[in-house]
Design an enzyme around this catalytic site. Structure first.
Site, PDB file in Angstrom:
ATOM      1  N   GLY A 253      17.880  10.667 -56.771  1.00  0.00           N
ATOM      2  CA  GLY A 253      18.363  11.513 -57.884  1.00  0.00           C
ATOM      3  C   GLY A 253      19.781  12.252 -57.781  1.00  0.00           C
ATOM      4  O   GLY A 253      20.896  11.642 -58.005  1.00  0.00           O
TER       5      GLY A 253
ATOM      6  N   CYS B 129      23.190  40.254 -66.726  1.00  0.00           N
ATOM      7  CA  CYS B 129      22.748  41.525 -66.427  1.00  0.00           C
ATOM      8  C   CYS B 129      21.615  41.448 -65.276  1.00  0.00           C
ATOM      9  O   CYS B 129      20.566  42.260 -65.379  1.00  0.00           O
ATOM     10  CB  CYS B 129      22.360  42.455 -67.342  1.00  0.00           C
ATOM     11  SG  CYS B 129      23.827  42.541 -68.682  1.00  0.00           S
TER      12      CYS B 129
ATOM     13  N   TYR C  65      21.035  18.403 -61.303  1.00  0.00           N
ATOM     14  CA  TYR C  65      20.031  19.692 -61.024  1.00  0.00           C
ATOM     15  C   TYR C  65      20.885  20.970 -61.581  1.00  0.00           C
ATOM     16  O   TYR C  65      21.274  21.967 -60.523  1.00  0.00           O
ATOM     17  CB  TYR C  65      19.476  19.870 -59.775  1.00  0.00           C
ATOM     18  CG  TYR C  65      18.560  18.963 -59.172  1.00  0.00           C
ATOM     19  CD1 TYR C  65      17.302  18.656 -59.886  1.00  0.00           C
ATOM     20  CD2 TYR C  65      19.021  17.720 -58.497  1.00  0.00           C
ATOM     21  CE1 TYR C  65      16.463  17.640 -59.269  1.00  0.00           C
ATOM     22  CE2 TYR C  65      18.064  16.679 -57.973  1.00  0.00           C
ATOM     23  CZ  TYR C  65      16.843  16.684 -58.327  1.00  0.00           C
ATOM     24  OH  TYR C  65      16.119  15.707 -58.315  1.00  0.00           O
TER      25      TYR C  65
END
Ligand SMILES: *Cc1c(COP(=O)(O)O)cnc(C)c1O
Length: 408
Positions: free
Chosen positions: A277, A353, A382
Site C-alpha cells: 500500500g 487546540c 495514510y
C-alpha cells in the site's frame, strides 16, 4: 534537508499548481498521477512477470489513484464492505481480495454479491460464517487462510528481527489452520482453499521481506504436501518500508524482485502475490499549506500553519517529523514587519487546540516567514484518509490531481 530538492515538489506540474494556490485555496492535497504511474510501472518492472501485484486500497482509496494504478497492478486488496464496493466500481475489470478482521455478515453478503475473487479468512468463526453464506447462495468461493506465522530473520544476522507469531487479532495460528480449519474444508463444499495469506509486519526492507516470503512459501508448501491439498497461491503481504527521514530513499524493489524470482523458482506450483500500500502511493502526494503565524515561545520558534493533523494525521500517528519544503511567497502587504525566522529550527504546528497537532518538531527550515507556503512530501498514503477531519470544524482542503491525463 527540508529545503533541498529531496522534498521539494519535483515535477513542474505540482510546483506550478502549488504556486497558483493562495489563501483560502489552502491547504490543498496535490497528487501527481504521472509520477504515480511511473513509480508503479517501475515497481512492476522490477518484479518477476509471474508475481501478482495487488494494491492495498486502504493506503489511499481515492478514485483517481485507483485508476492511475490500474494498468500496473493485477488487482486490489480491500479491507471492508465499503472498500469492496468502492474499488469494484472504480476499477471493475480488476480482481479483488477481501481481507481484514471482523467482517460482518452484511459485508460478506455484499462481497459475495460483488463477486469478490478472493476472501482472506481471518478466523475459524469467519470460515464457518462464509461457508454458510456461500452455501445459502449456492456459490463456490475461493479463499486464502491468513496465517500469523512466526518468522525469525536469520538472513540479517545480528540485526535479526522476529515478527509474526505473537498474539494478534490478525489471522490464524498455524496449528489452528491444520487442526481446526482444514477439517471444515471438505471437497465439493462451498469454499475452495486456494492457498495462504500472510501480512506480518510493515516497514520492512527487502532482505527482511524476502525472509518473510521464503518462510511463508516454505510453510505453505509443507502444509500442502502434508495434507495433500495442492495449494496454488501464496500472498506474502505488503509492508515495504518508507523512510520519512530520508524522503529520497526508496524500498529496493530490484533486490526484492530478484529474491522473489528465486522463491518462485523453488515453488513452481505456487503463484506468488504481494499487496503493498504505502510504498506504492506515498510519494505521489503533497499536502500544501501556508504559514499563518510565527512566534517564539520560551525562546523557540513555532510556525502555525493553515490546516494541521486533522488533514494529515501521519506524523502524529507514526510519531515522526514529516518532511517538507518551503515555497517562499514574496507578497507582504501589511504595514508591520513580517514575522519570520532564518536558520533556526522551527516547530510546525496546525490550527488545532491540542499540543498533539505537530507536523514537524524543531525542523531545519532555512528561512520561514508568515505567508510562505509549506509543501509536505510523502503525503500520498495514510494521510487524508486516516485523519480526523471534523475535529474543530475547519474547512476541508482542496484536492488536485495533476498529470496522467487528469483534468485537475
Ligand atoms: C495494510 C495492509 C497492507 C498494506 O500495508 P503497507 O504497509 O501499506 O504496504 C497489506 N495487506 C494487509 C492485510 C494490510 O492490512
Amino acid at each position: 534537508m527540508t529545503t533541498e530538492p529531496a522534498t521539494a515538489p519535483r515535477t513542474g506540474a505540482v510546483a506550478a499548481l502549488a504556486d497558483t494556490l493562495t489563501g483560502d485555496d489552502l491547504p490543498a492535497y496535490v497528487y501527481d498521477l504521472t509520477a504515480l504511474a511511473e513509480h508503479a510501472e517501475a515497481v512492476r518492472a522490477a518484479l518477476p512477470p509471474a508475481v501478482e501485484l495487488y494494491y492495498a486500497a486502504k493506503a489511499n482509496p481515492a478514485l483517481e489513484i485507483l485508476r492511475a494504478l490500474a494498468p500496473h497492478v493485477t488487482g486490489y486488496e480491500v479491507s471492508s464492505g465499503g472498500e469492496s464496493a468502492h474499488v469494484r466500481e472504480a476499477v471493475p475489470a480488476h480482481p479483488l481480495a477481501f481481507g481484514g478482521p471482523g467482517k460482518t455478515e452484511a459485508e460478506l453478503r455484499r462481497a459475495l454479491k460483488l463477486g469478490v475473487e478472493r476472501f482472506h479468512v481471518e478466523s475459524e468463526h469467519e470460515l464457518r460464517q462464509l461457508a454458510a453464506l456461500a452455501d445459502e447462495e449456492g456459490r463456490t468461493v475461493d479463499i486464502l487462510l491468513r496465517v500469523n506465522l512466526p518468522v525469525a530473520d536469520d538472513a540479517l544476522g545480528a540485526a535479526a528481527l522476529a515478527m509474526g507469531g505473537r498474539p494478534s487479532p490478525f489471522g490464524l495460528d498455524p496449528d489452528h489452520i491444520a487442526e481446526r480449519c482444514l477439517p471444515l474444508l471438505t471437497p465439493g463444499g462451498p469454499l475452495r482453499l486456494r492457498g495462504i495469506h500472510a501480512h506480518l509486519a510493515s516497514g520492512l526492507d527487502a532482505p527482511a521481506l524476502l525472509a518473510v516470503a521464503t518462510r511463508i512459501t516454505d510453510w505453505t508448501r509443507n502444509l500442502s504436501a502434508r495434507h495433500g491439498l495442492r495449494l496454488t497461491e501464496v500472498n506474502v503481504g505488503g509492508g515495504m518500508s518508507v523512510d520519512y527521514d530520508r524522503p529520497d530513499s526508496r524500498f529496493d524493489w530490484a533486490a526484492y524482485g530478484r529474491g522473489l524470482a528465486e522463491v518462485a523458482e523453488r515453488n513452481p506450483e505456487l503463484t506468488l502475490r504481494i499487496e503493498p500500500g504505502r510504498a506504492l502511493t506515498v510519494y505521489c502526494g503533497w499536502y500544501v499549506t501556508e504559514v499563518l503565524d510565527l512566534k517564539h515561545s520560551g525562546g523557540e520558534p513555532f510556525a502555525v500553519l493553515r490546516g494541521g493533523t486533522h488533514h494529515m494525521r501521519t506524523p502524529a500517528a507514526k510519531g515522526h517529523d514529516h518532511p517538507f519544503a518551503v515555497l517562499p511567497a514574496d507578497t507582504w502587504t501589511h504595514p508591520w514587519p513580517r514575522p519570520g525566522v532564518r536558520d533556526e529550527p522551527v516547530t510546525l504546528v496546525g490550527q488545532l487546540c491540542t499540543p498533539k497537532d505537530v507536523l514537524a518538531r524543531r525542523a531545519p527550515a532555512g528561512e520561514l516567514r508568515v505567508g510562505d507556503r509549506v509543501a509536505f512530501a510523502l503525503a500520498g498514503a495514510y494521510a487524508w484518509n486516516i485523519s480526523h477531519h471534523d475535529f474543530l470544524m475547519h474547512p476541508r482542503p482542496g484536492f488536485h490531481y495533476v498529470g496522467g491525463g487528469a483534468t485537475g
